[in-house]
Design an enzyme around this catalytic site. Structure first.
Site, PDB file in Angstrom:
ATOM      1  N   GLY A  15       0.832  -1.196   0.000  1.00  0.00           N
ATOM      2  CA  GLY A  15       0.000   0.000   0.000  1.00  0.00           C
ATOM      3  C   GLY A  15       0.872   1.253   0.000  1.00  0.00           C
ATOM      4  CE  LYS A  19       7.976  -0.785   1.709  1.00  0.00           C
ATOM      5  NZ  LYS A  19       7.491  -1.994   2.396  1.00  0.00           N
ATOM      6  CG  ASP A  73       8.316  -6.609   5.613  1.00  0.00           C
ATOM      7  OD1 ASP A  73       7.297  -5.897   5.632  1.00  0.00           O
ATOM      8  OD2 ASP A  73       8.988  -6.841   6.640  1.00  0.00           O
ATOM      9  N   GLY A 158       9.801   7.600   4.795  1.00  0.00           N
ATOM     10  CA  GLY A 158      10.213   6.880   6.000  1.00  0.00           C
ATOM     11  C   GLY A 158      11.389   7.538   6.705  1.00  0.00           C
ATOM     12  CE1 TYR A 159      12.285   5.355  11.690  1.00  0.00           C
ATOM     13  CE2 TYR A 159      11.536   3.796  10.020  1.00  0.00           C
ATOM     14  CZ  TYR A 159      11.475   4.294  11.302  1.00  0.00           C
ATOM     15  OH  TYR A 159      10.591   3.754  12.210  1.00  0.00           O
ATOM     16  CG  ASP A 160      14.687   7.561   2.360  1.00  0.00           C
ATOM     17  OD1 ASP A 160      15.352   6.583   2.739  1.00  0.00           O
ATOM     18  OD2 ASP A 160      13.969   7.541   1.337  1.00  0.00           O
ATOM     19  CG  HIS A 185      17.049  -1.047   1.756  1.00  0.00           C
ATOM     20  ND1 HIS A 185      17.178   0.265   1.337  1.00  0.00           N
ATOM     21  CD2 HIS A 185      15.816  -1.120   2.324  1.00  0.00           C
ATOM     22  CE1 HIS A 185      16.087   0.943   1.660  1.00  0.00           C
ATOM     23  NE2 HIS A 185      15.248   0.120   2.253  1.00  0.00           N
ATOM     24  NE  ARG A 186      11.861  -0.801  -1.241  1.00  0.00           N
ATOM     25  CZ  ARG A 186      12.112   0.121  -0.306  1.00  0.00           C
ATOM     26  NH1 ARG A 186      12.670   1.256  -0.623  1.00  0.00           N
ATOM     27  NH2 ARG A 186      11.788  -0.112   0.959  1.00  0.00           N
TER      28      ARG A 186
HETATM   29  P1  IMP Z   1       6.773  -2.265   5.584  1.00  0.00           P
HETATM   30  O1  IMP Z   1       7.800  -2.967   4.749  1.00  0.00           O
HETATM   31  O2  IMP Z   1       5.580  -1.859   4.780  1.00  0.00           O
HETATM   32  O3  IMP Z   1       6.457  -3.005   6.827  1.00  0.00           O
HETATM   33  O4  IMP Z   1       7.371  -0.867   6.037  1.00  0.00           O
HETATM   34  C1  IMP Z   1       8.701  -0.635   6.027  1.00  0.00           C
HETATM   35  C2  IMP Z   1       9.018   0.637   6.811  1.00  0.00           C
HETATM   36  O5  IMP Z   1      10.431   0.686   6.942  1.00  0.00           O
HETATM   37  C3  IMP Z   1       8.606   1.904   6.076  1.00  0.00           C
HETATM   38  O6  IMP Z   1       7.342   2.356   6.454  1.00  0.00           O
HETATM   39  C4  IMP Z   1       9.699   2.866   6.495  1.00  0.00           C
HETATM   40  O7  IMP Z   1       9.406   3.391   7.764  1.00  0.00           O
HETATM   41  C5  IMP Z   1      10.915   1.953   6.633  1.00  0.00           C
HETATM   42  N1  IMP Z   1      11.631   1.866   5.341  1.00  0.00           N
HETATM   43  C6  IMP Z   1      11.741   0.793   4.514  1.00  0.00           C
HETATM   44  N2  IMP Z   1      12.459   1.100   3.428  1.00  0.00           N
HETATM   45  C7  IMP Z   1      12.777   2.399   3.558  1.00  0.00           C
HETATM   46  C8  IMP Z   1      13.497   3.296   2.723  1.00  0.00           C
HETATM   47  O8  IMP Z   1      13.940   2.987   1.603  1.00  0.00           O
HETATM   48  N3  IMP Z   1      13.645   4.542   3.197  1.00  0.00           N
HETATM   49  C9  IMP Z   1      13.166   4.952   4.405  1.00  0.00           C
HETATM   50  N4  IMP Z   1      12.457   4.167   5.208  1.00  0.00           N
HETATM   51  C10 IMP Z   1      12.264   2.884   4.787  1.00  0.00           C
END
Ligand code: IMP
Length: 201
Positions: A15, A19, A73, A158-160, A185-186
């Site tokens: 959602g 991403k 994830d 997110g934490y970027d 990482h992605r």
């Molecule tokens: P989920 O995978 O949907 O459970 O959420 C992963 C969470 O990790 C995100 O909501 C962010 O808070 C953090 N996160 C994952 N990947 C990134 C990224 O590429 N940049 C910043 N925060 C990330």
């Protein structure tokens, strides 16, 4: 062998619009389609990134049984916090947490750690892809870095704004999407996933 369908299209089971955008640029061998707006995915009750990516991928496969599906994830692992927020990264500050709230809580928890070495962290990402006949391929990627003392930059999500990747002195949010796409990482998980899917066994 998991031979990729000729049209190479896949439904992305998340959602998180950020991403979808990032994966669209990274999974270059596929045309990606987001889930319809408002689709509710099952709760992420797994204890590992792989468990949670599988939960999302299988939920997508149940909705689209004839399609390739892919789920991500991911999260932030902070050494000084014994690996937190980890699989709870999205909800670190509570079930209704915003990115801002999560970042503020993270900075508060790290207040007593002054030096960059004490603020070491990494992002992790696990991608799970399921073929229409249910064959799973997965891949993991990491990027090392440290947590800044305050947020900077307005790119990413997110934490970027507080994540400084190794070898840089600015946050992912400041460095921008092209730099992030070269080392995140992605990006690493996506590269590995495509190699596994497209290399003949
Ligand atoms: P989920 O995978 O949907 O459970 O959420 C992963 C969470 O990790 C995100 O909501 C962010 O808070 C953090 N996160 C994952 N990947 C990134 C990224 O590429 N940049 C910043 N925060 C990330």
């Amino acid at each position: 062998m998991n031979s990729v369908a000729p049209e190479r299209s896949a439904v992305v089971c998340t959602g998180n619009a950020h991403k979808v955008l990032e994966l669209g640029d990274l999974l270059t061998e596929f045309t990606l389609e987001p889930l319809p707006l408002g689709t509710v995915l099952p709760p992420e009750i797994g204890t590992t990134f792989l468990d949670n990516a599988r939960i999302k991928a299988h939920a997508g496969a149940a909705m689209y049984p004839d399609r390739w599906v892919v789920a991500d994830d991911s999260g932030l692992i902070v050494d000084a916090l014994d690996g937190a927020p980890g699989v709870h990264s999205a909800r670190f500050a509570g079930d209704d947490a915003t990115d801002d709230g999560n970042v503020r809580l993270l900075l508060r928890r790290l207040e007593r750690f002054a030096d960059a070495e004490l603020r070491s962290a990494r992002f992790a990402c696990v991608l799970v892809m399921l073929s229409p006949d249910g064959v799973e391929t997965h891949a993991t990627g990491f990027v090392e870095g440290s947590i800044a003392h305050e947020p900077a930059g307005d790119g990413g999500f997110g934490y970027d704004p507080v994540f400084i990747p190794e070898g840089h002195d600015r946050s992912f949010a400041q460095l921008g999407s092209d730099v992030k796409a070269g080392m995140s990482h992605r990006a690493r998980a996506a590269r590995e996933l495509q190699t596994r899917l497209l290399t003949p066994a």
